[in-house]
Design an enzyme around this catalytic site. Structure first.
Site, short mmCIF file in Angstrom:
data_model
loop_
_atom_site.label_atom_id
_atom_site.label_comp_id
_atom_site.label_asym_id
_atom_site.label_seq_id
_atom_site.Cartn_x
_atom_site.Cartn_y
_atom_site.Cartn_z
N HIS A 9 -24.10 -9.67 10.48
CA HIS A 9 -24.99 -8.31 9.80
C HIS A 9 -25.22 -7.32 10.66
CE1 HIS A 9 -29.09 -6.71 8.44
NE2 HIS A 9 -28.12 -6.06 8.01
N GLU B 275 -26.74 -9.19 13.83
CA GLU B 275 -27.38 -10.30 13.65
C GLU B 275 -26.29 -11.28 13.12
OE1 GLU B 275 -31.93 -10.37 11.89
OE2 GLU B 275 -30.46 -9.05 10.68
N ASN C 265 -34.49 -7.25 8.44
CA ASN C 265 -35.06 -6.63 7.07
C ASN C 265 -36.28 -7.60 6.71
OD1 ASN C 265 -33.52 -4.56 6.59
ND2 ASN C 265 -31.65 -5.91 6.20
P1 NAD Z 1 -22.19 0.88 -0.70
O1 NAD Z 1 -22.78 1.23 -1.86
O2 NAD Z 1 -22.05 2.46 0.26
O3 NAD Z 1 -20.68 0.41 -0.59
C1 NAD Z 1 -20.33 -0.90 -1.39
C2 NAD Z 1 -18.77 -0.76 -1.58
O4 NAD Z 1 -18.56 -1.91 -2.19
C3 NAD Z 1 -18.47 0.30 -2.72
O5 NAD Z 1 -17.23 1.07 -2.10
C4 NAD Z 1 -17.97 -0.49 -3.87
O6 NAD Z 1 -16.86 -0.04 -4.65
C5 NAD Z 1 -17.54 -1.64 -3.24
N1 NAD Z 1 -17.40 -3.00 -4.00
C6 NAD Z 1 -18.54 -3.54 -4.95
N2 NAD Z 1 -18.01 -4.42 -5.65
C7 NAD Z 1 -16.91 -5.02 -4.85
C8 NAD Z 1 -15.90 -5.97 -4.96
N3 NAD Z 1 -16.19 -6.89 -6.15
N4 NAD Z 1 -14.81 -5.99 -4.65
C9 NAD Z 1 -14.51 -4.95 -3.49
N5 NAD Z 1 -15.54 -3.94 -3.42
C10 NAD Z 1 -16.44 -3.87 -3.89
O7 NAD Z 1 -23.00 -0.11 0.09
P2 NAD Z 1 -23.44 -0.57 1.63
O8 NAD Z 1 -24.66 0.48 1.94
O9 NAD Z 1 -22.11 -0.14 2.64
O10 NAD Z 1 -23.75 -1.91 1.54
C11 NAD Z 1 -22.66 -2.93 1.62
C12 NAD Z 1 -23.61 -4.26 2.12
O11 NAD Z 1 -23.83 -4.06 3.26
C13 NAD Z 1 -24.53 -4.80 1.32
O12 NAD Z 1 -24.48 -6.04 1.22
C14 NAD Z 1 -25.86 -4.10 2.08
O13 NAD Z 1 -27.07 -5.10 2.17
C15 NAD Z 1 -25.30 -4.41 3.59
N6 NAD Z 1 -25.53 -3.53 4.71
C16 NAD Z 1 -26.31 -2.23 4.31
C17 NAD Z 1 -26.81 -1.62 5.09
C18 NAD Z 1 -27.28 -0.27 5.01
O14 NAD Z 1 -28.04 0.57 5.81
N7 NAD Z 1 -26.80 0.45 3.81
C19 NAD Z 1 -27.09 -1.96 6.64
C20 NAD Z 1 -26.61 -3.28 6.85
C21 NAD Z 1 -25.92 -4.16 5.77
#
Ligand code: NAD
Length: 282
Positions: A140, A152, A190
């Site tokens: 994470h 993490e 979180n």
């Molecule tokens: P985001 O919406 O910016 O990006 C997600 C991407 O995944 C998109 O480009 C989408 O097209 C792609 N996607 C969706 N389904 C897919 C699939 N089946 N195959 C391939 N690509 C696919 O989201 P994010 O903020 O980058 O978050 C992504 C992950 O990271 C989540 O699990 C989130 O909880 C985690 N995360 C987010 C943060 C944050 O601050 N935003 C921090 C740590 C972890």
């Protein structure tokens, strides 16, 4: 196994950041997403970040160019077969992640580690969707990935010790600080952060203060570098809601009930920075 090639799935804000730090640490990177336009957006954001580092004198033009050359893009999941490690960073939904891990289990090299960047979902459940749960682990990263030191590391119930050790060592090779935590909803980060953000949203909802005033109180009064509502906009309000729902479902406790105002904003498509509007306008 010596990790050399890393596939990052999802080229959103997290995936692009993870791909960037991997490429800057000399790994060969495959950045994968569902559509060309998403890949272009991710690749361009990496280019922009590297350009900023160049302008600040932190990297040379040659380092920037070589970093970009180490990243190729992919629309075909079978490219996972050539990777030593897969890091998944797609939307925070259990059904999407389990379907993806089932595919990866079939397509990836048998020795490859399958890591998820989930913010809150149980690693054990994601791992159970595969035939080799021992190679699944939580990794994470924090947002923005190139800036934040913490990773993490979360073992699922079946995660093998050597998978944990290799993942921890990879985090160090990426110049991050790994901290191991147990597999409970929201992990540590979180579990603590998101209820605070949710409470800040309730504070707006109940008319206690404006978003600006709430953020000012937390910045000046608690020495937080960013107020909770600006942070929520930065994380993405859709992601915040999904994490609160995971906490509520996982612990069954009403204290994790997502604020109705958060639901309303997500329904309106006000997802924060990424859509230009959330608690603030961008
Ligand atoms: P985001 O919406 O910016 O990006 C997600 C991407 O995944 C998109 O480009 C989408 O097209 C792609 N996607 C969706 N389904 C897919 C699939 N089946 N195959 C391939 N690509 C696919 O989201 P994010 O903020 O980058 O978050 C992504 C992950 O990271 C989540 O699990 C989130 O909880 C985690 N995360 C987010 C943060 C944050 O601050 N935003 C921090 C740590 C972890």
């Amino acid at each position: 196994m010596d990790i050399q090639k890393i596939m990052v799935i999802g080229s959103g804000q997290m995936g692009a950041g993870i791909a960037q730090v991997c490429a800057q640490a000399n790994f060969t990177v495959i950045l994968h997403d569902l559509k060309e336009e998403f890949l272009n957006r991710g690749y361009q954001s990496i280019e922009k970040q590297l350009q900023k580092q160049l302008e600040k004198g932190r990297i040379s033009r040659q380092e920037k160019d070589e970093t970009l050359q180490r990243i190729t893009t992919s629309l075909d999941l079978s490219n996972a077969s050539s990777s030593d490690m897969v890091i998944e960073a797609v939307v925070e939904k259990m059904d999407v992640k389990t379907a993806l891990f089932q595919e990866l289990d079939r397509l990836a090299n048998e020795q490859a580690i399958l890591a998820t960047n989930t913010s809150s979902l149980p690693i054990t459940e994601i791992a159970a969707a595969t035939k080799q749960p021992e190679r699944v682990i939580g990794m994470h990263f924090m947002n923005p990935v190139p800036v934040m030191a913490l990773v993490e590391i979360i073992r699922g119930l079946a995660t093998a010790d050597e998978v944990y050790e290799q993942t921890r060592d990879l985090a160090k090779r990426l110049k991050k600080v790994p901290v191991e935590v147990n597999d409970f909803p929201g992990f540590v980060s979180n579990r603590i952060l998101m209820p605070m953000i949710n409470e800040a949203i309730y504070t707006v909802y109940e008319g206690v203060a404006s978003p600006e005033a709430i953020d000012e109180v937390m910045k000046l009064g608690m020495n937080h570098p960013m107020g909770p509502l600006a942070l929520a906009d930065f994380i993405g309000l859709d992601t915040c809601l999904l994490i609160m729902e995971t906490l509520q479902a996982g612990f069954g406790d009403d204290k994790y009930r997502p604020c109705p105002l958060l639901r309303k904003y997500v329904k309106a498509g006000w997802l924060g920075r990424k859509t230009g509007r959330g608690f603030y306008s961008y």
